[in-house]
Scaffold this active site. Structure first.
Site, PDB file in Angstrom:
ATOM      1  N   HIS A  85      60.024 -21.278  25.073  1.00 45.01           N
ATOM      2  CA  HIS A  85      59.448 -19.935  25.176  1.00 45.01           C
ATOM      3  C   HIS A  85      59.925 -19.179  26.414  1.00 45.01           C
ATOM      4  O   HIS A  85      59.347 -18.153  26.771  1.00 45.01           O
ATOM      5  CB  HIS A  85      57.916 -20.002  25.180  1.00 45.01           C
ATOM      6  N   ILE A  92      59.660 -14.420  29.537  1.00 47.44           N
ATOM      7  CA  ILE A  92      58.726 -15.409  29.016  1.00 47.44           C
ATOM      8  C   ILE A  92      58.058 -14.857  27.758  1.00 47.44           C
ATOM      9  O   ILE A  92      57.498 -13.760  27.781  1.00 47.44           O
ATOM     10  CB  ILE A  92      57.633 -15.722  30.062  1.00 47.44           C
ATOM     11  N   CYS A  93      58.108 -15.630  26.707  1.00 52.39           N
ATOM     12  CA  CYS A  93      57.423 -15.267  25.467  1.00 52.39           C
ATOM     13  C   CYS A  93      56.080 -15.992  25.470  1.00 52.39           C
ATOM     14  O   CYS A  93      55.984 -17.150  25.089  1.00 52.39           O
ATOM     15  CB  CYS A  93      58.267 -15.672  24.257  1.00 52.39           C
ATOM     16  N   ALA A  94      55.057 -15.310  25.969  1.00 50.02           N
ATOM     17  CA  ALA A  94      53.701 -15.872  26.030  1.00 50.02           C
ATOM     18  C   ALA A  94      52.716 -14.776  25.671  1.00 50.02           C
ATOM     19  O   ALA A  94      52.735 -13.695  26.261  1.00 50.02           O
ATOM     20  CB  ALA A  94      53.411 -16.421  27.424  1.00 50.02           C
ATOM     21  N   PHE A 146      57.762  -9.380  21.301  1.00 46.82           N
ATOM     22  CA  PHE A 146      57.861 -10.794  20.964  1.00 46.82           C
ATOM     23  C   PHE A 146      56.990 -11.104  19.758  1.00 46.82           C
ATOM     24  O   PHE A 146      55.961 -10.477  19.532  1.00 46.82           O
ATOM     25  CB  PHE A 146      57.412 -11.666  22.145  1.00 46.82           C
TER      26      PHE A 146
END
Length: 153
Positions: A85, A92-94, A146
């Site tokens: 992620h 950051i893919c959160a 995202f």
């Protein structure tokens, strides 16, 4: 930056100075209300044992209503963790940094969430679309839409 934003960041900074950051997290720079830097380490027996990373928080004028821009610093000294992620450019893919952001979250809670995300990782690998994303990515990950569909890593 609004008065509410300044008060909130001053409170968070005061708490960090009074109580110190959580274990594995250290303040590198928090000299203004625009950009803060932290180091983050994952403690214990994990894939990232012995590695240290640097997080950059950039605060919008209406923080905490709007989420901060949080990225891993990627430069001659620092690199982004290899994680499904986390893109090699530090984005950051959160979901907590996007559609699940809440004003009750704080800089420390974001650091702890990312520390936990790294600690629970079972395989060091980049996101499948890393090369394409990095080639076309906007400067700010907040301009990326995202798709959050995998919370298992």
């Amino acid at each position: 930056m609004t008065t509410i934003s300044k008060k909130r960041l001053a409170k968070e900074l005061r708490e960090l100075q009074t109580h110190g950051p959580p274990t594995g997290i250290a303040v590198v720079s928090a000299e203004d209300f625009e950009c803060w830097l932290f180091t983050i380490e994952v403690l214990g027996n994990t894939l990232y044992e012995g590695e240290k990373f640097c997080l950059r928080f950039r605060f919008p004028g209406n923080y905490p209503i709007e989420s901060p821009e949080v990225t891993f610093v990627v430069d001659e000294k620092w690199g982004a963790p290899v994680h499904p992620h986390i893109y090699s450019n530090g984005h950051i893919c959160a979901s907590i940094l996007g559609n699940e952001w809440s004003p009750v979250l704080s800089v420390v809670s974001v650091c702890l969430t990312l520390q936990s995300m790294l600690a629970s990782c079972t395989k060091k690998q980049r996101p499948q679309d890393n090369d394409r994303y990095v080639l076309h990515a906007p400067l700010s990950p907040k301009k990326t839409r995202f798709h959050y569909d995998d919370d298992t890593v």
